[in-house]
Design a protein around this motif. Structure first.
Motif, mmCIF file in Angstrom:
data_model
loop_
_atom_site.group_PDB
_atom_site.id
_atom_site.type_symbol
_atom_site.label_atom_id
_atom_site.label_comp_id
_atom_site.label_asym_id
_atom_site.label_seq_id
_atom_site.Cartn_x
_atom_site.Cartn_y
_atom_site.Cartn_z
ATOM 1 N N THR A 109 0.828 -1.205 0.000
ATOM 2 C CA THR A 109 0.000 0.000 0.000
ATOM 3 C C THR A 109 0.864 1.256 0.000
ATOM 4 O O THR A 109 1.811 1.378 0.777
ATOM 5 N N TYR A 110 0.524 2.215 -0.881
ATOM 6 C CA TYR A 110 1.191 3.515 -0.943
ATOM 7 C C TYR A 110 0.159 4.584 -0.620
ATOM 8 O O TYR A 110 -1.005 4.497 -1.054
ATOM 9 N N ALA A 111 0.553 5.606 0.136
ATOM 10 C CA ALA A 111 -0.440 6.563 0.632
ATOM 11 C C ALA A 111 0.088 7.990 0.644
ATOM 12 O O ALA A 111 1.308 8.240 0.601
ATOM 13 N N TRP A 112 -0.847 8.938 0.708
ATOM 14 C CA TRP A 112 -0.544 10.369 0.881
ATOM 15 C C TRP A 112 -1.624 10.983 1.754
ATOM 16 O O TRP A 112 -2.809 10.651 1.636
ATOM 17 N N LYS A 113 -1.200 11.894 2.628
ATOM 18 C CA LYS A 113 -2.136 12.618 3.482
ATOM 19 C C LYS A 113 -1.808 14.104 3.407
ATOM 20 O O LYS A 113 -0.645 14.507 3.496
ATOM 21 N N GLY A 114 -2.844 14.923 3.223
ATOM 22 C CA GLY A 114 -2.629 16.362 3.153
ATOM 23 C C GLY A 114 -3.940 17.106 3.001
ATOM 24 O O GLY A 114 -5.013 16.499 2.872
ATOM 25 N N GLU A 115 -3.866 18.428 2.990
ATOM 26 C CA GLU A 115 -5.063 19.258 2.856
ATOM 27 C C GLU A 115 -5.291 19.612 1.393
ATOM 28 O O GLU A 115 -4.364 19.958 0.671
ATOM 29 N N LEU A 116 -6.560 19.516 0.972
ATOM 30 C CA LEU A 116 -6.938 19.904 -0.374
ATOM 31 C C LEU A 116 -8.094 20.897 -0.300
ATOM 32 O O LEU A 116 -9.016 20.736 0.495
ATOM 33 N N ALA A 117 -8.036 21.906 -1.158
ATOM 34 C CA ALA A 117 -9.085 22.922 -1.203
ATOM 35 C C ALA A 117 -10.293 22.406 -1.971
ATOM 36 O O ALA A 117 -10.258 21.339 -2.596
ATOM 37 N N VAL A 118 -11.362 23.169 -1.952
ATOM 38 C CA VAL A 118 -12.558 22.838 -2.721
ATOM 39 C C VAL A 118 -12.196 22.810 -4.207
ATOM 40 O O VAL A 118 -11.430 23.647 -4.692
ATOM 41 N N GLY A 119 -12.751 21.848 -4.938
ATOM 42 C CA GLY A 119 -12.512 21.829 -6.378
ATOM 43 C C GLY A 119 -12.305 20.437 -6.936
ATOM 44 O O GLY A 119 -12.544 19.423 -6.264
#
Length: 623
Positions: free
Chosen positions: A347-357
């Motif tokens: 399993t490969y993953a990413w975590k972060g904040e994303l804006a609306v869109g």
């Protein structure tokens, strides 16, 4: 195409011979491969003035394949020219010619004899006209008239199809021979570099087999193996060595901590697949939509289809990654946000904040572990048989393969196929779409629920295709091969995967929007990610060439930036690396980098994940 990403390359080494007589013999007797590429070059020049011109539509592809002695059907053309194809280059053409063998007389006669059950050795013009204009790939009236007006094979309203086959094959051979003869009389054309293959006269050869430098680096991948080192007398403009020691995963602590309250987050899921083609790897592409600014957690991993406990699917070791791009509202290309770097097992993953869109998600695999299979199939699997009532029945093995295909193309995992899912499958296997009217007919004849095709309906649809061909499995094999299966019904040239998207503030929407190559966009994204996150060093003595090296727990990626106003050719030598496999498929190869541009050099991974590995790469700018 994506050859620059996944590993088409040119060997920079050549064999030495003990005597000049042996070398002369080699020069006078071209190898089978050299003869093949010579014929391809000749065919290409009958349609295009230069190898730098690309094939820009399906009609051009058909014409140039015909000049190479092939007679492609619309279905065959659609396998290589899909709705997403914009152009094909000379190397793509060579790969297609190599895969599509010319029809033999026995195959042609077999097709005609289906129209002649009485074995009269001829077909009435009236019958032939009806067949050619109403069945299969329908011919126009002009095309049928052209066949019927061939004096050598027609008389008294009958077509002598035995003679026709001989004339047809003779004409194909003559077209190929004429093209080669025309090129041989044009010394400029003969010496012209075509794609990754260059023809050199014996007098100018520096070795029995002329050394080849890549043009765009898009030759078909070769089997990885250690190559002899180039001559130590070669002078380089600049050279740089990079050495990185990598510990096995067992020696590293997992770096994939899930958010503590992940079970409370809203989520969605979609499946997809990587497909290995002649010179690239294609995959599904996705659209992710967020209605609120959220913390997002994305994962991607291979999809296990095995039902046997403790025996996972063979592609579970294939590496995967997911690149996140922000849509630009029609102004310019989408911009890279981030990509999955964290890993825990498969399993490969990413975590972060994303804006609306809206965001584009591009799956990626290096090609280090998804490669053309070397396994030879001893016996072709049987797909259908006739039961005691002489009815056609799908074999259990074929039903199992179709069931797995159904699981792969059921992208949302709800157990049914909607029209969008089915169309992505159809475009992959036949190059055609199913419109609303055809879908209504499908629903009337095969089992559906909630306007979606069930697994039973999908199996019955394939059985109908077998019945339409009176048990001939040819079209069924077209579907299986397009889905990555070999003739033993093993999925060897595809890797299904599954994506999970979580958001803490809103329900994310994730949908597969296409299946195809995103080579240019992915090339830019890969280069940008390595430049941003990797370590960049200019080459001593040639500072216009910068080597960027990025590493995470599972792979090392290298990118070459050329800041000069002229193209450069960089030799890449991995001979001193240990326990490594390169996406290029060779330990020594060349990469051509255009002026003021960047190019992926290679991706490297461990051959044996349980052991440490050493990346020892020497990159040199050739004079």
């Amino acid at each position: 195409m994506m050859a620059a990403l996944y590993g088409s390359n040119t060997s920079l080494t050549s064999k030495r011979y003990a005597s000049s007589e042996r070398a002369e013999s080699q020069r006078l007797q071209p190898s089978e491969e050299e003869s093949f590429y010579s014929a391809c070059r000749a065919a290409y020049l009958t349609v295009f003035r230069s190898s730098l011109e690309n094939i820009t539509d399906k009609t051009q592809l058909c014409r140039v394949l015909q000049q190479a002695g092939r007679n492609p059907s619309n279905r065959t053309l659609s396998r290589y020219w899909t709705a997403k194809t914009k152009e094909l280059n000379f190397d793509d053409f060579c790969a297609i010619v190599k895969k599509e063998k010319p029809a033999s007389k026995a195959e042609l006669l077999k097709a005609f004899r289906k129209m002649d059950p009485a074995n009269k050795e001829y077909i009435l013009h009236s019958d032939l006209h009806k067949i050619l204009t109403t069945k299969g790939e329908k011919m126009s009236q002009e095309e049928v008239n052209a066949v019927l007006q061939l004096a050598d094979v027609n008389s008294s309203g009958k077509l002598d199809y035995n003679k026709f086959c001989s004339v047809f094959l003779s004409t194909c051979d003559q077209c190929t021979k004429t093209a080669v003869d025309r090129m041989d009389t044009n010394s400029r054309a003969k010496r012209q570099q075509f794609g990754s293959h260059i023809e050199t006269s014996p007098e100018r050869s520096t070795s029995p087999r002329a050394q080849k430098l890549s043009d765009g680096d898009t030759t078909p991948r070769k089997v990885e193996g250690k190559s002899p080192r180039p001559s130590s007398a070669r002078n380089y403009k600049a050279t740089m060595s990079t050495v990185i020691n990598m510990a096995p995963p067992s020696a590293r602590s997992p770096k994939l901590p899930e958010p503590k309250n992940l079970q409370e987050w809203l989520s969605t899921q979609s499946k997809g697949c990587f497909f290995l083609e002649e010179s690239n790897i294609i995959s599904h592409q996705y659209k992710l939509q967020l209605s609120q600014k959220s913390t997002v957690y994305l994962t991607i991993k291979p999809l296990n289809l095995s039902k046997a406990e403790g025996k996972p699917s063979p592609w579970m070791s294939v590496d995967t990654a997911l690149y996140v791009l922000k849509e630009s509202d029609g102004q310019g290309d989408p911009q890279l946000v981030s990509f999955t770097e964290l890993q825990n097992k498969e399993t490969y993953a990413w975590k972060g904040e994303l804006a609306v869109g809206s965001y584009t998600l591009i799956p990626f695999t290096t090609g280090c572990r998804l490669r053309k299979s070397k396994k030879q199939v001893a016996k072709e699997a049987k797909l259908v048989y006739r039961d005691a009532n002489e009815d056609l029945v799908l074999t259990p093995e074929f039903r199992s393969a179709l069931s797995d295909i159904y699981d792969v193309i059921d992208l949302d995992g709800n157990g049914y196929l909607d029209l969008d899912e089915y169309n992505i499958f159809e475009l992959r296997t036949s190059g055609e779409r199913c419109d609303e009217d055809a879908w209504e007919v499908c629903k009337e004849n095969f089992e559906t629920k909630r306007n979606e095709l069930t697994r039973k309906g999908f199996l019955d649809l394939n059985l109908m295709e077998a019945n339409d061909r009176e048990g001939d499995p040819s079209d069924l094999w077209v579907t299986l091969l397009a889905m990555g299966y070999n003739k033993a019904l093993e999925m060897t040239e595809a890797c299904p995967f599954i994506i999970d998207a979580y958001a803490d503030k809103c329900k994310p929407k994730l949908k597969a929007v296409s299946l195809g190559s995103s080579s240019r966009q992915l090339q830019k994204v890969l280069c940008k990610s390595v430049v941003l996150k990797g370590d960049g060093k200019p080459m001593d003595g040639f500072e216009s060439a910068i080597i960027y090296t990025y590493k995470n727990d599972s792979r090392i990626s290298s990118v070459i930036e050329n800041k000069s106003d002229k193209k450069i050719v960089v030799q890449v030598n991995n001979d001193k690396s240990k326990n490594c496999t390169s996406s290029r498929g060779l330990s020594v190869f060349a990469v051509e980098v255009a002026a003021r541009s960047t190019m992926v050099s290679q991706h490297v991974m461990a051959m044996n994940e349980r052991q440490e590995w050493v990346y020892n790469c020497v990159q040199s700018v050739l004079p």
